[in-house]
Design a protein around this motif. Structure first.
Motif, PDB file in Angstrom:
ATOM      1  N   ARG A  27       0.897  -1.240  -0.045  1.00 33.79           N
ATOM      2  CA  ARG A  27      -0.145  -0.004  -0.049  1.00 33.79           C
ATOM      3  C   ARG A  27       0.941   1.143  -0.091  1.00 33.79           C
ATOM      4  O   ARG A  27       0.344   2.191   0.361  1.00 33.79           O
ATOM      5  N   ASP A  28       1.936   1.032  -0.485  1.00 28.12           N
ATOM      6  CA  ASP A  28       3.058   2.318  -0.692  1.00 28.12           C
ATOM      7  C   ASP A  28       3.370   2.807   0.321  1.00 28.12           C
ATOM      8  O   ASP A  28       3.910   3.855   0.555  1.00 28.12           O
ATOM      9  N   HIS A  29       3.733   2.081   1.513  1.00 29.32           N
ATOM     10  CA  HIS A  29       4.336   2.421   2.918  1.00 29.32           C
ATOM     11  C   HIS A  29       5.631   2.297   2.635  1.00 29.32           C
ATOM     12  O   HIS A  29       6.283   1.087   2.251  1.00 29.32           O
ATOM     13  N   ARG A  30       6.600   2.984   3.180  1.00 28.94           N
ATOM     14  CA  ARG A  30       7.939   2.537   3.597  1.00 28.94           C
ATOM     15  C   ARG A  30       7.894   1.748   4.928  1.00 28.94           C
ATOM     16  O   ARG A  30       7.515   2.190   5.709  1.00 28.94           O
ATOM     17  N   VAL A  31       8.549   0.664   4.675  1.00 30.03           N
ATOM     18  CA  VAL A  31       8.453  -0.141   5.835  1.00 30.03           C
ATOM     19  C   VAL A  31       9.562  -0.246   6.782  1.00 30.03           C
ATOM     20  O   VAL A  31      10.619  -0.534   6.218  1.00 30.03           O
ATOM     21  N   VAL A  32       9.485  -0.313   7.847  1.00 26.39           N
ATOM     22  CA  VAL A  32      10.717  -0.650   8.978  1.00 26.39           C
ATOM     23  C   VAL A  32      10.359  -1.919   9.663  1.00 26.39           C
ATOM     24  O   VAL A  32       9.502  -1.836  10.171  1.00 26.39           O
ATOM     25  N   VAL A  33      11.478  -2.822   9.365  1.00 26.48           N
ATOM     26  CA  VAL A  33      11.384  -4.092   9.978  1.00 26.48           C
ATOM     27  C   VAL A  33      11.984  -4.011  11.344  1.00 26.48           C
ATOM     28  O   VAL A  33      13.205  -3.822  11.498  1.00 26.48           O
ATOM     29  N   GLY A  34      11.214  -4.325  12.257  1.00 25.19           N
ATOM     30  CA  GLY A  34      11.640  -4.263  13.811  1.00 25.19           C
ATOM     31  C   GLY A  34      11.986  -5.576  14.181  1.00 25.19           C
ATOM     32  O   GLY A  34      11.136  -6.602  14.070  1.00 25.19           O
ATOM     33  N   ALA A  35      13.111  -6.204  14.549  1.00 23.64           N
ATOM     34  CA  ALA A  35      13.495  -7.539  14.908  1.00 23.64           C
ATOM     35  C   ALA A  35      14.550  -7.485  15.930  1.00 23.64           C
ATOM     36  O   ALA A  35      15.478  -6.749  15.828  1.00 23.64           O
ATOM     37  N   ARG A  36      14.479  -8.552  16.861  1.00 27.85           N
ATOM     38  CA  ARG A  36      15.693  -8.587  17.795  1.00 27.85           C
ATOM     39  C   ARG A  36      16.951  -8.960  17.030  1.00 27.85           C
ATOM     40  O   ARG A  36      17.954  -8.485  17.579  1.00 27.85           O
ATOM     41  N   ASP A  37      16.615  -9.912  16.235  1.00 28.86           N
ATOM     42  CA  ASP A  37      18.038 -10.307  15.501  1.00 28.86           C
ATOM     43  C   ASP A  37      18.286  -9.481  14.403  1.00 28.86           C
ATOM     44  O   ASP A  37      17.530  -9.640  13.509  1.00 28.86           O
ATOM     45  N   ARG A  38      19.432  -8.904  14.441  1.00 28.76           N
ATOM     46  CA  ARG A  38      19.750  -8.039  13.371  1.00 28.76           C
ATOM     47  C   ARG A  38      19.941  -8.714  11.797  1.00 28.76           C
ATOM     48  O   ARG A  38      19.353  -8.201  11.008  1.00 28.76           O
TER      49      ARG A  38
END
Length: 244
Positions: A27-38
């Protein structure tokens, strides 16, 4: 910086979190993937980019003040603001046969761990990201809850709400209450705060029992993309409002 909306999804390297991230990216969002494991976070972001989504990863342990603060700083540097926060990261805690958590024999260390992630983690992340959310013209916060957090349904013997999970389920009730209080506190600011019940989802969290993850992501994505003036302080599943 572009005017594209930016969405952070916690616990987004796999399962429901990844599917929500992919749906927002579509849907045309820039997505930030938050994750404990880099490494896993970077791999998920690369997979999204390969699918045509603008995405980047941030190391994010929702139980760590310093990790959350650093993630907020990185998002601010890269995107300038945050338009959507999906608090998806969560754990169930150790369970017995049939996913049960007997309240009469609960290990308090298990309870503390589940509360730290499912409740304190949401507060920690939301409060750290609020300054960036306030920069958005239409900010949205979605808390991933569960039907097992509905006290109304839990107390009704006619409703099948699954096994007794005395560590996990109350954290979702707590999360629902927090959703209401955030919505009340932020009323009039344009920040809409809601809780979403995705149902039983076929991921490693459930031993791959339940419905397809793409179907489960629909309600969180809808709440993350609500129009201005939409509901706030409510709890939804695919069929509508879930009772508290």
């Amino acid at each position: 910086m572009s005017d594209k909306k930016t969405a952070l999804v916690t616990g987004a390297n796999k399962g429901l979190g990844y599917e929500i991230a992919a749906g927002l990216g579509a849907r045309d969002h820039r997505v930030v993937v938050g994750a404990r494991d880099r490494v896993k976070g970077e791999a998920a972001a690369e997979k999204l980019r390969a699918a045509g989504v603008e995405a980047f990863a941030v190391p994010l342990d929702v139980t760590s003040d310093s990790s959350v603060a650093r993630a907020a700083e990185l998002i601010g540097d890269r995107a300038g603001r945050l338009d959507v926060l999906v608090n998806n990261a969560g754990i169930s805690g150790e369970t017995g046969p049939g996913w049960t958590q007997d309240p009469t024999t609960l290990d308090l260390e298990v309870v503390r761990a589940v509360v730290d992630t499912n409740v304190y983690g949401v507060i920690r992340v939301t409060n750290a990201l609020l300054p960036l959310l306030r920069r958005s013209p239409s900010p949205r916060v979605v808390n991933i809850s569960s039907s097992v957090g509905s006290i109304t349904w839990q107390a009704d013997p006619a409703v099948n709400v699954g096994p007794i999970m005395a560590a996990y389920s109350p954290t979702k009730s707590y999360l629902n209450a927090l959703t209401v209080h955030y919505a009340r506190q932020l009323a009039g600011t344009g920040i809409l705060v809601n809780a979403a019940c995705p149902g039983l989802v076929a991921t490693d969290f459930t031993g791959f029992q339940g419905r397809p993850v793409g179907d489960a992501a629909a309600t969180p994505i809808r709440l993350a993309t609500l129009p201005d003036g939409g509901p706030s302080g409510s709890f939804f599943n695919d069929e509508g409002v879930v009772p508290w």
